[in-house]
Design an enzyme around this catalytic site. Sequence first.
Site: not given
Lengths: 379, 492
Positions: B340, B343-345, B492
């Site tokens: 997770g 996933w953001h960066g 993102f």
Amino acid sequence: MPSSTSNFKRKLRLPRLFFAKPSEIVPRDYERPIPPLPWRGITVVVVLIVIAAASAWEFYCRSIGYGPTLNDNEDLWTSTRRRVKPESVVIIGDSRAWFDLDLDELQKGLGKRPVQLAMGGSCAYPVLADLANDENFHGTIICSVVPRLFVAPPGTPPMERAEKAVRRAHTQTLAQRASQYLAMPLEEHVAFLKQEELTLDDLLKRLPIPNRPNALVPPRLPPYFGTLDRERRARMIEECARPGKLQSTIQQIWLPLFTPPPPPTYIPKDVFMAKMNDAIEARFRDITAAADKLRARGGKIVFLRLPHSGGLKALEDRTTPRTGIWDRVIKDTAAPGIYYEDFPELSGFNCPEWSHLSAGDSVEFSKRLVPHLRNALQL
Amino acid sequence: MTKSAGHQHAFLDKQSRAPMLFNSLTFVVFFTVVVTAYWSMRSWNARKNLLVVASYIFYGAWNPPFAALLFSTTAMDFWLGSRIANAKGRHPRRVWLVASVCMNLSMLGFFKYGNFLLQNFQWLLARIGVIYQPPHLDILLPVGISFYTFHSLSYTLDIYRGVLQPTKSLRDFILAVSFFPQLVAGPIVRAGDFLPQLVDPPSRRTGRFLWGLLLMTLGLFEKIVLADTMLSGSADRIFDYAGPLVALDSWLGVMAFAGQIFFDFAGYSICAIGAALCLGFHLKDNFRFPYAAIGFSDFWRRWHISLSTFLRDYLYIPLGGNQVRPVRAALNLVIVMFLGGLWHGAAWTFVVWGLLHGSYLVIERVFRALFENKAWANNLATRVLAGFATYTAVCIAWVFFRAADFTIATRMLRGMFGGHAHGDAILSTREMLQIGIVTFFMILVHWSLRESNIETAVTRLPRWVVTAAWALMACAIILTQGNSNAFIYFQF
């Protein structure tokens, strides 16, 4: 043998696929609740309140001296940058080039209408580098020099402002371009649409709330004192050209803005000063390289030191004397330079708020500047 | 180790190369034209075609060639979905699913993590003495790729799980993936939630349309006024400051970012929900008053719900969820939060943010196992204290989310915990008041509505309050003049 109908169906397989009804998927009964209120009536009242409030705000802003003008943002700069042709005359630098140089007079004198790419409170270098790196451009650059802005190191607001505009010119999306075209007619007719003056953020910044004694808060920027057109030609408003509260307020704002800030607390002073000197030396090298690159393609560049007066002139003369940055730029680049104090016909002007010429004086100043520009550029 | 230059740059220049923003004049004109044309059409097919065209214009207004990328991944998943459904036996179904997952994740991997992977590969080789200079790939990250990849991927995953029948209409699937309100910054709307809404046309309902407009106003107010005007300047100054800061400024900077990212992302989600409602579509909530969460599992039931449920259904549960031994369940949580975070960066700071949340969740489980049945654990004081502790821990994790690198994160944390007694104070009193007032009211509203929702709250309010609030928000948006940043979650 397949029938003509089945051939036809096969040919249309993709469109059928595209428009087929999804029979396997059944409607789902998930729905967001809608509050049971009289929405039509509420909406009508809201629209009326918003129109009344916006009209009252517009009326108030005009009553205290604001007029409709374009906002100088990266998108307006980008639309002007797009006008640069291979042989254009381009003005770059800070707000003095913006306010003091009249495009009509320069067009009369130089034979071409200059493109105004100067930006308030910005460093000239990113724009100079952008033009020098533009292989199509071999025109003329008129570059204003305000020493503190000219050698502003990377990461400081003058550099970031110019870098942001240059970056936008190379990355502007269709959506950003469309927004700019839609915004201009609005800004030309609505006085309160001033992004650097009448936004909620700016109004909050004006609240007279004292800060902690040790707080390192950035100095205040000057209030509205000019208008801007689609060519990005800035003109000082009459209220600022006349002696009064606005004029004296701006004068007192320039002084902390042009005063060198103390070194950061977290770096030893000598280390900081050494870093600053390195950054300034690097800037001289970069400017010289950019000028050489431009001239190698047949382009020309001339540097200008434009009028400033009063307490601000005394401050600039003390902190950034001519023998420092100006002489070094002219020497390193071997480019022509016009320092307004060298010529009696250019030095008799008074800047009402100490940093820029009034709209009327800018026309006369530009007229007198033209022969010097022609001489420097060997036209 | 390495850090992502892209990440470092993103917060500094959020507006560069932004797509069509909800808070732009282009969107106002675009949306007006689309809504007018949409409701003036009688044919349901024509309306859906219009939405497909509008969605691709919306996306293409950022960078036209990338619309082709969006189309190709959508078309591939449409085809793979039908292959999964038609495959006989578990093995072929799995093969087609793996093809879909690999296609989507490799696309995401190349565009989003290409340089990050190369930098880390270089770092690893350097540890064993091999000097390797990888080429810097000049990759432009397609805006919203993390969102539309998940929109699309949910389709094949749900068909594989047997909870969704494949659609025969490529057009409907294209619309489900690219529906413009949700396309570039979520919420992550699963095909299984959207496709059923494309079967029958929505009826014309004025109340739903006007409520949608009110939600769009609320979303824009949260974004433009609260996030950008009241908080973002302070957060940026604090996190960009190169020197040590006193504890007060450090904490206020982190609180400003906590508020900024909530109003920014929740604002976008509410705008998307409102815009969809104006067109007759129903999207689920993406936020449910997260700063009133008591505990971290509660927080993740309230924050970015569409992502947390996606990770729960497609990753956590397949890993065994909590139906395995406690240690394995804890490991599952950490794996999910690690991914997770990623996933953001493409940066290790995001990974640390994810791992921190994973650790919080594990610690919470241990506490629950030990104390849940105690009487004192459920009294008001304990709940308030737990809520305060949750908010504080979430703020500490935000430091890694916002900081461009570990040097900044470490300096911030040191400042927050009194390590810089002689540090600098850089916030003006006005900024401190803005952060304090906005944070206070944000938390107050979250706690007041933590068991409720916005629709219930609005229904209970007197009409004149609803009218005044709507007008006030609209006036504040006009006063702010839309001069604000792009939405943080676009990156993102």
